[in-house]
Enzyme design. Structure first.
Site, PDB file in Angstrom:
ATOM      1  N   HIS A  64     -21.681 -29.585 -34.607  1.00  0.00           N
ATOM      2  CA  HIS A  64     -20.382 -29.733 -35.281  1.00  0.00           C
ATOM      3  C   HIS A  64     -19.196 -29.414 -34.384  1.00  0.00           C
ATOM      4  O   HIS A  64     -18.052 -29.626 -34.773  1.00  0.00           O
ATOM      5  CB  HIS A  64     -20.341 -28.906 -36.573  1.00  0.00           C
ATOM      6  CG  HIS A  64     -20.207 -27.430 -36.403  1.00  0.00           C
ATOM      7  ND1 HIS A  64     -19.026 -26.771 -36.588  1.00  0.00           N
ATOM      8  CD2 HIS A  64     -21.120 -26.482 -36.087  1.00  0.00           C
ATOM      9  CE1 HIS A  64     -19.213 -25.474 -36.400  1.00  0.00           C
ATOM     10  NE2 HIS A  64     -20.486 -25.276 -36.092  1.00  0.00           N
ATOM     11  N   ALA A 115     -26.047 -23.409 -33.330  1.00  0.00           N
ATOM     12  CA  ALA A 115     -26.149 -22.500 -32.188  1.00  0.00           C
ATOM     13  C   ALA A 115     -26.603 -21.112 -32.608  1.00  0.00           C
ATOM     14  O   ALA A 115     -27.337 -20.444 -31.875  1.00  0.00           O
ATOM     15  CB  ALA A 115     -24.805 -22.418 -31.480  1.00  0.00           C
ATOM     16  N   THR A 166     -39.178 -29.274 -42.307  1.00  0.00           N
ATOM     17  CA  THR A 166     -38.921 -30.707 -42.136  1.00  0.00           C
ATOM     18  C   THR A 166     -37.617 -30.896 -41.379  1.00  0.00           C
ATOM     19  O   THR A 166     -36.613 -30.265 -41.687  1.00  0.00           O
ATOM     20  CB  THR A 166     -38.859 -31.401 -43.515  1.00  0.00           C
ATOM     21  OG1 THR A 166     -40.097 -31.150 -44.167  1.00  0.00           O
ATOM     22  CG2 THR A 166     -38.641 -32.897 -43.386  1.00  0.00           C
ATOM     23  N   CYS A 223      -3.304 -12.327 -42.715  1.00  0.00           N
ATOM     24  CA  CYS A 223      -2.627 -11.566 -43.755  1.00  0.00           C
ATOM     25  C   CYS A 223      -1.642 -10.616 -43.083  1.00  0.00           C
ATOM     26  O   CYS A 223      -1.701 -10.398 -41.885  1.00  0.00           O
ATOM     27  CB  CYS A 223      -3.620 -10.758 -44.570  1.00  0.00           C
ATOM     28  SG  CYS A 223      -4.411  -9.504 -43.590  1.00  0.00           S
ATOM     29  N   GLN A 252     -19.443 -24.609 -26.361  1.00  0.00           N
ATOM     30  CA  GLN A 252     -18.114 -25.181 -26.114  1.00  0.00           C
ATOM     31  C   GLN A 252     -18.063 -25.978 -24.812  1.00  0.00           C
ATOM     32  O   GLN A 252     -17.005 -26.474 -24.435  1.00  0.00           O
ATOM     33  CB  GLN A 252     -17.057 -24.067 -26.077  1.00  0.00           C
ATOM     34  CG  GLN A 252     -16.935 -23.267 -27.370  1.00  0.00           C
ATOM     35  CD  GLN A 252     -16.250 -24.037 -28.492  1.00  0.00           C
ATOM     36  OE1 GLN A 252     -15.653 -25.100 -28.273  1.00  0.00           O
ATOM     37  NE2 GLN A 252     -16.349 -23.522 -29.710  1.00  0.00           N
ATOM     38  N   SER A 305     -24.457 -26.856 -30.372  1.00  0.00           N
ATOM     39  CA  SER A 305     -24.170 -27.044 -31.797  1.00  0.00           C
ATOM     40  C   SER A 305     -23.491 -28.397 -32.015  1.00  0.00           C
ATOM     41  O   SER A 305     -22.531 -28.726 -31.318  1.00  0.00           O
ATOM     42  CB  SER A 305     -23.234 -25.912 -32.249  1.00  0.00           C
ATOM     43  OG  SER A 305     -22.951 -26.048 -33.610  1.00  0.00           O
TER      44      SER A 305
HETATM   45  N1  PLP Z   1     -21.135 -19.876 -29.768  1.00  0.00           N
HETATM   46  C1  PLP Z   1     -19.886 -20.324 -29.629  1.00  0.00           C
HETATM   47  C2  PLP Z   1     -19.198 -20.227 -28.295  1.00  0.00           C
HETATM   48  C3  PLP Z   1     -19.212 -20.873 -30.711  1.00  0.00           C
HETATM   49  O1  PLP Z   1     -17.961 -21.329 -30.576  1.00  0.00           O
HETATM   50  C4  PLP Z   1     -19.888 -20.927 -31.965  1.00  0.00           C
HETATM   51  C5  PLP Z   1     -19.175 -21.418 -33.169  1.00  0.00           C
HETATM   52  O2  PLP Z   1     -18.069 -20.986 -33.469  1.00  0.00           O
HETATM   53  C6  PLP Z   1     -21.202 -20.477 -32.062  1.00  0.00           C
HETATM   54  C7  PLP Z   1     -21.793 -19.951 -30.934  1.00  0.00           C
HETATM   55  C8  PLP Z   1     -21.968 -20.551 -33.361  1.00  0.00           C
HETATM   56  O3  PLP Z   1     -22.306 -21.910 -33.596  1.00  0.00           O
HETATM   57  P1  PLP Z   1     -22.887 -22.467 -34.979  1.00  0.00           P
HETATM   58  O4  PLP Z   1     -21.721 -22.628 -35.883  1.00  0.00           O
HETATM   59  O5  PLP Z   1     -23.503 -23.773 -34.638  1.00  0.00           O
HETATM   60  O6  PLP Z   1     -23.915 -21.493 -35.465  1.00  0.00           O
END
Ligand code: PLP
Length: 751
Positions: free
Chosen positions: A218, A81, A254, A345, A196, A216
């Site tokens: 992951h 993202a 690529t 922390c 999200q 994204s």
């Molecule tokens: N936008 C939102 C709402 C996210 O939660 C995140 C990841 O924490 C990102 C953007 C960034 O995504 P990426 O880790 O794929 O660069």
């Protein structure tokens, strides 16, 4: 069926941090692996292997269209993202380079992921756009202020909003936002961060005027390093990565075919109505209710930081009313539950800007815990998570979160001796004698419920609640705590700092607490000396902000007086011994325990004054110079400390630690709090006798030093969960003159 939260043999964890990232589903991992090994071609190659790869690529693109409802426009594969956001912002700003807008603005939601405002600010400056970057405020529910958008939309070059927030799960009404934007400005570029939202809400992007939508992999069970960017037909576009012309020249390099194959499988699962991997919304809501019940049963008093009505069901963001996020995180971690927290922390506040934007209280913002699960979570996994959460209840009750150095579980909840309780860098001290008489020094407002719980559960009699001065930077919690502890508080007439009027000392079992005026930081500053009746030595000196570990209190504040400070320090020097532990009102240096000897060694100006290397007048001049110089840099500290030099920490790997423990005079020091002990038994882990393990949490370090629990001739290996706290403790012991101190590198996490 994939088990994401059930423990496997190696790693008993319940992963409830899906908004940060998700594990790759086994069936997705299989496809990724197959693509790396078998269908590994380069989509640009013209042979069969390449053609197969190209087919997979295009098939995935088509599935992406279906999943996000993008019948037209472009779908690009990106690294994630953040790249999608760059591409959208750069494309928009390059197209806007010669804009004619007077007072141009770039708008973004105040609760947006940092990738959005930081990208806007970066390219606004690099491309010399000179637009004003403005945050769109949100209300207490995290909902964007539509009127703000309406006011600024006409001048906007770009508007960035998010579909679902990563910290709170709060979703926006995109249809309503669209109406506002388009009624004011038909041409402005609108990006919606959909990271999200995927798998949790329905998307039909081509039915909207959203220009860019990054995704994204992951965040939804696909690998890291792969994402998708939707670009509306006709929206501005400049390739962000130029090169070999892949992706029709829109994004060279690529293609990440294994990642794309992972997305392919993910999209197939999302599209297959028969497949039950992804749970329907009602079920996800039921999961959240179940987790909510377990949390309430366990912690009782919780503040939720978002309304469930306005958020997707996969996120719970809350603060436990009487525990810091660090304590909750440590508890969860000890039970194998992975959640995300604010401050990792104890050095200072790590606030949530998202909750701040929503107007949450300081406590909520600093102590927020985010618990998030993915839409593929199973009932079994949620049941297990709830069971694990509930298993914390007896631990909470047994410990009332009091720290102790005792190894006997019965006594573990006993706070006899000195305990340090901290909120950020402020320190509050609780001294309890063997008859359970207690004195509270410099109470902190945020810790009142905690203190009240300790006093009630342990049946303490509170003989005094005293301040070392009227603290300028924080509300005195003394009156509130006195009220809270009314039934157990026995002092009668007291002065303005809480000291019993007309009393020279407070008598305690085996010790006597006396007061000495020590102005300097403020005119009303006093120090309290706890003298051991047997030895006649001063065990502890509670000096407030006169002396801080590694420094002296600030005198450049109203009531501050360097000359008075000089005489107070000389006066104290006559009263204390080198072994006296100095207990300050603040600890910016994470020292935890500092004796008078080490204090002089780490505070050159103090040593020079006491050794008469500088006169009082010279002390005043030097102190004023230092205070003024530092005051111009920061206005918030009660005193200024130099960064303490610590001897380079001797870090040990687990195997070396185990080998060292064969030596008779080598011991393990467990710096975790007692409530974390349930997670791992150190004696078992290191295959050593229980007598080789000494429990000294940081909050009891001062007590351990005074009690003579440690011997300078012995070697100590310090251990905690991550290796951070133990490193601080090891530094602390080095400052106190312990030479054979080692830290277990990476802590128990890397064992
Ligand atoms: N936008 C939102 C709402 C996210 O939660 C995140 C990841 O924490 C990102 C953007 C960034 O995504 P990426 O880790 O794929 O660069």
């Amino acid at each position: 069926m994939a088990n994401f939260y059930l423990p496997d043999d190696a790693n008993q964890q319940i992963y409830l941090d899906a908004n940060a990232t998700t594990p790759v589903l086994p069936e997705i991992a299989d496809v990724v692996s197959h693509t790396m090994r078998v269908c590994f071609g380069n989509p640009s190659s013209s042979h069969i292997t390449g053609i197969q790869a190209k087919h997979l690529l295009e098939q995935t693109r088509n599935k992406a269209r279906e999943v996000i409802g993008a019948t037209d426009g472009d779908i690009l594969f990106t690294s994630g993202a953040t790249e999608g956001i760059q591409t959208a912002v750069v494309s928009t700003l390059i197209a806007a380079k010669n804009h004619q807008v007077e007072n141009p603005v770039l708008l973004y939601g105040a609760t947006e992921h940092k990738a959005v405002p930081n990208t806007l600010k970066h390219w606004n400056s690099v491309l010399d756009i000179n637009a004003q970057v403005l945050a769109i405020p949100v209300d207490k529910n995290g909902i964007l202020d539509h009127e703000f958008i309406r006011t600024h939309a006409a001048n906007a070059l770009m508007i960035c909003t998010m579909a679902v927030n990563n910290e709170t799960g709060v979703f926006q009404d995109l249809t309503a936002i669209e109406q506002v934007i388009r009624s004011e400005n038909n041409n402005v570029a609108w990006m919606v961060d959909c990271v999200q939202a995927l798998g949790k809400t329905n998307l039909a992007l081509s039915q909207t005027t959203i220009d860019y939508a990054p995704f994204s992999g992951h965040k939804l069970y696909a690998p890291k390093g792969i994402g998708v960017l939707y670009i509306r037909k006709g929206s501005a576009y400049t390739p962000f990565i130029a090169g070999g012309g892949q992706e029709s020249g829109m994004r060279s390099g690529t293609e990440n075919l294994p990642g794309i194959a992972g997305l392919n499988k993910l999209f197939s699962l999302l599209l297959d109505k028969q497949n039950q991997t992804f749970k329907p919304l009602e079920q996800l809501h039921a999961y959240r209710e179940q987790l909510l019940g377990a949390l309430l049963d366990t912690f009782g008093s919780i503040t939720f930081n978002h309304s469930f009505e306005h958020s997707v069901p996969t996120t719970l963001n809350f603060a436990v009313n009487e525990l810091t996020s660090k304590e909750v995180m440590d508890l969860f971690d000890a039970a194998g539950i992975r959640v995300s927290g604010g401050s990792a922390c104890s050095s200072g506040a790590n606030r949530s800007f998202v909750l701040d934007a929503m107007g949450a209280s300081d406590w909520q913002s600093e102590n927020a815990i985010r618990m998030s699960f993915g839409p593929a979570a199973s009932q079994q996994e949620i049941d297990f998570a709830c069971e694990k959460i509930r298993s914390l209840k007896p631990i909470l009750e047994a410990n009332c979160l009091v720290v102790s150095d005792s190894t006997s579980p019965q006594q573990e909840v006993c706070a006899i001796g000195l305990t340090q309780l901290r909120h950020q860098a402020a320190c509050c001290w609780l001294y309890v004698d063997s008859d359970k008489n207690a004195v509270v020094i410099d109470p902190i407002i945020e810790l009142i419920p905690r203190m009240a719980k300790i006093v009630a559960t342990q049946g303490l009699t509170v003989k005094a609640i005293i301040d070392t001065h009227n603290h300028q930077e924080r509300l005195s919690a003394r009156c509130l705590l006195t009220k809270e502890l009314a039934e157990r508080y026995v002092a009668n007439e007291i002065d303005e700092l809480g000291w019993p009027k007309n009393s020279a000392a407070i008598e305690l079992s085996g010790a006597r607490l006396s007061k000495v005026a020590t102005p300097g930081h403020s005119d009303d500053s006093v120090s309290y000396l706890l003298k051991d009746t047997l030895s006649g030595n001063v065990s502890y000196c509670f000096c407030g902000d006169l002396i801080l570990p590694g420094g002296l209190g600030n005198t450049a504040i109203s009531g501050g007086d360097a000359a008075k400070m000089a005489s107070s320090l000389k006066q104290l020097a006559l009263e204390v011994q080198d072994s006296t532990v100095i207990c300050s009102g603040h600890d910016y240096q994470q020292c935890f325990a500092m004796d008078w000897h080490a204090q002089k060694a780490t505070t050159p100006l103090l040593a020079k004054l006491l050794n008469e290397q500088v006169s009082d007048a010279q002390f005043v001049e030097l102190k004023q110079q230092a205070d003024e110089q530092k005051h111009s840099m920061s206005h918030s500290l009660c005193g200024y400390v130099e960064t303490l030099e610590s001897t380079p920490m001797k870090q040990l790997a687990a195997t070396d630690a185990k080998a060292m423990l064969d030596d008779k005079a080598t011991y393990l020091i467990d710096t975790r709090e007692p409530y974390e002990h349930g997670a791992n038994n150190l004696a078992e882990l290191f295959t050593v006798a229980e007598s080789k393990v000494i429990n000294i949490p940081l909050s009891r370090m001062a007590n351990a030093i005074v009690q003579g629990q440690l011997d300078k001739d012995h070697s100590y290996i310090l251990v905690c969960r991550s290796g951070n706290r133990s490193k601080q403790a090891a530094n602390n012991l080095s400052q106190l003159g312990f030479e054979n101190v080692f830290n277990l590198n990476g802590g128990l996490a890397l064992l």
